[in-house]
Scaffold this motif. Structure first.
Motif, PDB file in Angstrom:
ATOM      1  N   SER A  55       0.841  -1.189   0.000  1.00 55.20           N
ATOM      2  CA  SER A  55       0.000   0.000   0.000  1.00 55.20           C
ATOM      3  C   SER A  55       0.875   1.236   0.000  1.00 55.20           C
ATOM      4  O   SER A  55       1.863   1.300   0.725  1.00 55.20           O
ATOM      5  N   GLY A  56       0.504   2.233  -0.767  1.00 55.21           N
ATOM      6  CA  GLY A  56       1.261   3.469  -0.766  1.00 55.21           C
ATOM      7  C   GLY A  56       0.669   4.490  -1.711  1.00 55.21           C
ATOM      8  O   GLY A  56       1.227   4.760  -2.762  1.00 55.21           O
ATOM      9  N   ASP A  57      -0.484   5.005  -1.367  1.00 54.82           N
ATOM     10  CA  ASP A  57      -1.041   6.092  -2.169  1.00 54.82           C
ATOM     11  C   ASP A  57      -1.846   7.009  -1.256  1.00 54.82           C
ATOM     12  O   ASP A  57      -2.394   6.580  -0.256  1.00 54.82           O
ATOM     13  N   GLU A  58      -1.869   8.260  -1.599  1.00 50.46           N
ATOM     14  CA  GLU A  58      -2.558   9.240  -0.787  1.00 50.46           C
ATOM     15  C   GLU A  58      -3.961   9.546  -1.327  1.00 50.46           C
ATOM     16  O   GLU A  58      -4.695  10.318  -0.746  1.00 50.46           O
ATOM     17  N   GLU A  59      -4.339   8.886  -2.404  1.00 47.86           N
ATOM     18  CA  GLU A  59      -5.586   9.227  -3.072  1.00 47.86           C
ATOM     19  C   GLU A  59      -6.672   8.155  -2.949  1.00 47.86           C
ATOM     20  O   GLU A  59      -7.824   8.467  -2.695  1.00 47.86           O
ATOM     21  N   TYR A  60      -6.319   6.881  -3.122  1.00 49.21           N
ATOM     22  CA  TYR A  60      -7.329   5.840  -3.283  1.00 49.21           C
ATOM     23  C   TYR A  60      -7.532   4.952  -2.065  1.00 49.21           C
ATOM     24  O   TYR A  60      -8.217   3.955  -2.137  1.00 49.21           O
ATOM     25  N   ARG A  61      -6.902   5.266  -0.956  1.00 53.31           N
ATOM     26  CA  ARG A  61      -7.111   4.589   0.328  1.00 53.31           C
ATOM     27  C   ARG A  61      -6.735   3.114   0.311  1.00 53.31           C
ATOM     28  O   ARG A  61      -7.407   2.269   0.888  1.00 53.31           O
ATOM     29  N   SER A  62      -5.634   2.802  -0.343  1.00 56.06           N
ATOM     30  CA  SER A  62      -5.196   1.404  -0.383  1.00 56.06           C
ATOM     31  C   SER A  62      -4.840   0.876   1.004  1.00 56.06           C
ATOM     32  O   SER A  62      -4.887  -0.331   1.234  1.00 56.06           O
ATOM     33  N   GLU A  63      -4.502   1.758   1.951  1.00 56.15           N
ATOM     34  CA  GLU A  63      -4.217   1.309   3.314  1.00 56.15           C
ATOM     35  C   GLU A  63      -5.464   0.774   4.000  1.00 56.15           C
ATOM     36  O   GLU A  63      -5.372   0.064   5.000  1.00 56.15           O
ATOM     37  N   GLU A  64      -6.635   1.071   3.451  1.00 58.96           N
ATOM     38  CA  GLU A  64      -7.886   0.500   3.953  1.00 58.96           C
ATOM     39  C   GLU A  64      -8.284  -0.739   3.154  1.00 58.96           C
ATOM     40  O   GLU A  64      -8.728  -1.735   3.717  1.00 58.96           O
ATOM     41  N   ALA A  65      -8.152  -0.654   1.842  1.00 63.14           N
ATOM     42  CA  ALA A  65      -8.634  -1.730   0.968  1.00 63.14           C
ATOM     43  C   ALA A  65      -7.764  -2.984   1.021  1.00 63.14           C
ATOM     44  O   ALA A  65      -8.290  -4.106   1.020  1.00 63.14           O
ATOM     45  N   LEU A  66      -6.443  -2.820   1.053  1.00 65.21           N
ATOM     46  CA  LEU A  66      -5.572  -3.999   0.982  1.00 65.21           C
ATOM     47  C   LEU A  66      -5.658  -4.906   2.207  1.00 65.21           C
ATOM     48  O   LEU A  66      -5.630  -6.127   2.046  1.00 65.21           O
ATOM     49  N   PRO A  67      -5.786  -4.395   3.433  1.00 61.80           N
ATOM     50  CA  PRO A  67      -5.998  -5.325   4.549  1.00 61.80           C
ATOM     51  C   PRO A  67      -7.315  -6.110   4.416  1.00 61.80           C
ATOM     52  O   PRO A  67      -7.378  -7.285   4.772  1.00 61.80           O
ATOM     53  N   GLN A  68      -8.331  -5.475   3.860  1.00 62.39           N
ATOM     54  CA  GLN A  68      -9.594  -6.189   3.646  1.00 62.39           C
ATOM     55  C   GLN A  68      -9.411  -7.292   2.612  1.00 62.39           C
ATOM     56  O   GLN A  68      -9.892  -8.412   2.796  1.00 62.39           O
ATOM     57  N   GLN A  87       5.160   4.637   5.512  1.00 63.52           N
ATOM     58  CA  GLN A  87       5.343   5.148   6.860  1.00 63.52           C
ATOM     59  C   GLN A  87       6.539   6.089   6.903  1.00 63.52           C
ATOM     60  O   GLN A  87       7.497   5.911   6.163  1.00 63.52           O
ATOM     61  N   ASP A  88       6.479   7.041   7.791  1.00 62.62           N
ATOM     62  CA  ASP A  88       7.626   7.893   8.074  1.00 62.62           C
ATOM     63  C   ASP A  88       8.561   7.085   8.965  1.00 62.62           C
ATOM     64  O   ASP A  88       8.139   6.586  10.002  1.00 62.62           O
ATOM     65  N   PRO A  89       9.840   6.901   8.582  1.00 56.99           N
ATOM     66  CA  PRO A  89      10.742   6.094   9.417  1.00 56.99           C
ATOM     67  C   PRO A  89      10.951   6.674  10.815  1.00 56.99           C
ATOM     68  O   PRO A  89      11.342   5.963  11.732  1.00 56.99           O
ATOM     69  N   GLN A 101       8.579   8.161   0.687  1.00 56.78           N
ATOM     70  CA  GLN A 101       9.934   7.648   0.557  1.00 56.78           C
ATOM     71  C   GLN A 101      10.233   6.405   1.388  1.00 56.78           C
ATOM     72  O   GLN A 101      11.392   6.039   1.526  1.00 56.78           O
ATOM     73  N   HIS A 102       9.242   5.731   1.949  1.00 58.65           N
ATOM     74  CA  HIS A 102       9.560   4.595   2.828  1.00 58.65           C
ATOM     75  C   HIS A 102       8.369   3.633   2.933  1.00 58.65           C
ATOM     76  O   HIS A 102       7.261   4.049   3.292  1.00 58.65           O
ATOM     77  N   ILE A 103       8.615   2.381   2.593  1.00 54.64           N
ATOM     78  CA  ILE A 103       7.654   1.294   2.824  1.00 54.64           C
ATOM     79  C   ILE A 103       8.453   0.156   3.442  1.00 54.64           C
ATOM     80  O   ILE A 103       9.161  -0.571   2.742  1.00 54.64           O
ATOM     81  N   PRO A 104       8.384  -0.010   4.758  1.00 59.42           N
ATOM     82  CA  PRO A 104       9.170  -1.061   5.401  1.00 59.42           C
ATOM     83  C   PRO A 104       8.636  -2.459   5.086  1.00 59.42           C
ATOM     84  O   PRO A 104       7.447  -2.635   4.836  1.00 59.42           O
ATOM     85  N   GLY A 105       9.525  -3.440   5.086  1.00 60.42           N
ATOM     86  CA  GLY A 105       9.142  -4.833   4.909  1.00 60.42           C
ATOM     87  C   GLY A 105       9.196  -5.347   3.486  1.00 60.42           C
ATOM     88  O   GLY A 105       8.790  -6.481   3.224  1.00 60.42           O
ATOM     89  N   LEU A 106       9.689  -4.558   2.561  1.00 61.66           N
ATOM     90  CA  LEU A 106       9.733  -5.000   1.163  1.00 61.66           C
ATOM     91  C   LEU A 106      10.630  -6.212   0.958  1.00 61.66           C
ATOM     92  O   LEU A 106      10.498  -6.920  -0.041  1.00 61.66           O
ATOM     93  N   ASP A 107      11.508  -6.503   1.910  1.00 59.58           N
ATOM     94  CA  ASP A 107      12.351  -7.698   1.817  1.00 59.58           C
ATOM     95  C   ASP A 107      11.505  -8.971   1.839  1.00 59.58           C
ATOM     96  O   ASP A 107      11.961 -10.025   1.413  1.00 59.58           O
TER      97      ASP A 107
END
Length: 139
Positions: A55-68, A87-89, A101-107
C-alpha cells in the motif's frame, strides 16, 4: 452521531497496526517495537502460498482496501498475506500514505508467490526499490 464506515475502518487499521511487540535488549531491558506491517496466516491445513500486498497512495485509500483484500484471500482462499504500508521512518508503525519515501518490509518479497501493489507517486530508496526490481526480474 454516526461515524462513517471509512473513518471507522481507518481508526481500526491505525489501532491494529500500531499494536506493539516486546523485545529484550542485551541488558534485559524490555523495549517496545511497533509493528510496521500486518500479517494474516492461513489455517495450517490450507496453504496456497504467500501474497505481499503493498500500500502506498494518498488518493485511493489502499491502506484500507488492501488489509480487507488480504483477509478475504486468507480466510476464503488459504493464502498467507502480508500487507505493507507507507510510513515515516521517524514514526514506525504509524501509517502515513502521504509519506512517499519509505515502505518497510519489502524484503518479504523474496519469499512471495504473488505481489499486489497499489502505490502512486512513490520515491523509494534504492535498497527498498531493489526488492521490487528483483521480484519483477525473477518472473
Amino acid at each position: 452521531m454516526k461515524i462513517k464506515s471509512g473513518i471507522l475502518l481507518s481508526l481500526i487499521l491505525l489501532i491494529g497496526c500500531q499494536s506493539k511487540t516486546t523485545k529484550k535488549t542485551a541488558n534485559n531491558n524490555t523495549r517496545i517495537t511497533p509493528k510496521e506491517w500486518v500479517h494474516y496466516r492461513a489455517k495450517d491445513d490450507v496453504k496456497n502460498g504467500h501474497i505481499v500486498l503493498i500500500s502506498g497512495d494518498e488518493e485511493y485509500r489502499s491502506e484500507e482496501a488492501l488489509p480487507q483484500l488480504a483477509k478475504i484471500l486468507t480466510h476464503h482462499h488459504g493464502f498467507d498475506c502480508t500487507v505493507l504500508f507507507a510510513q515515516d521512518p521517524e514514526k514506525p508503525g504509524i501509517i502515513d500514505p502521504n509519506y512517499r519515501q519509505h515502505i518497510p518490509g519489502l524484503d518479504q518479497l523474496e519469499e512471495a508467490d504473488l505481489m499486489i501493489i497499489s502505490t502512486r507517486f512513490r520515491s523509494l530508496p534504492v535498497e527498498q526499490m531493489r526488492h521490487i526490481d528483483n521480484y519483477m526480474l525473477d518472473g
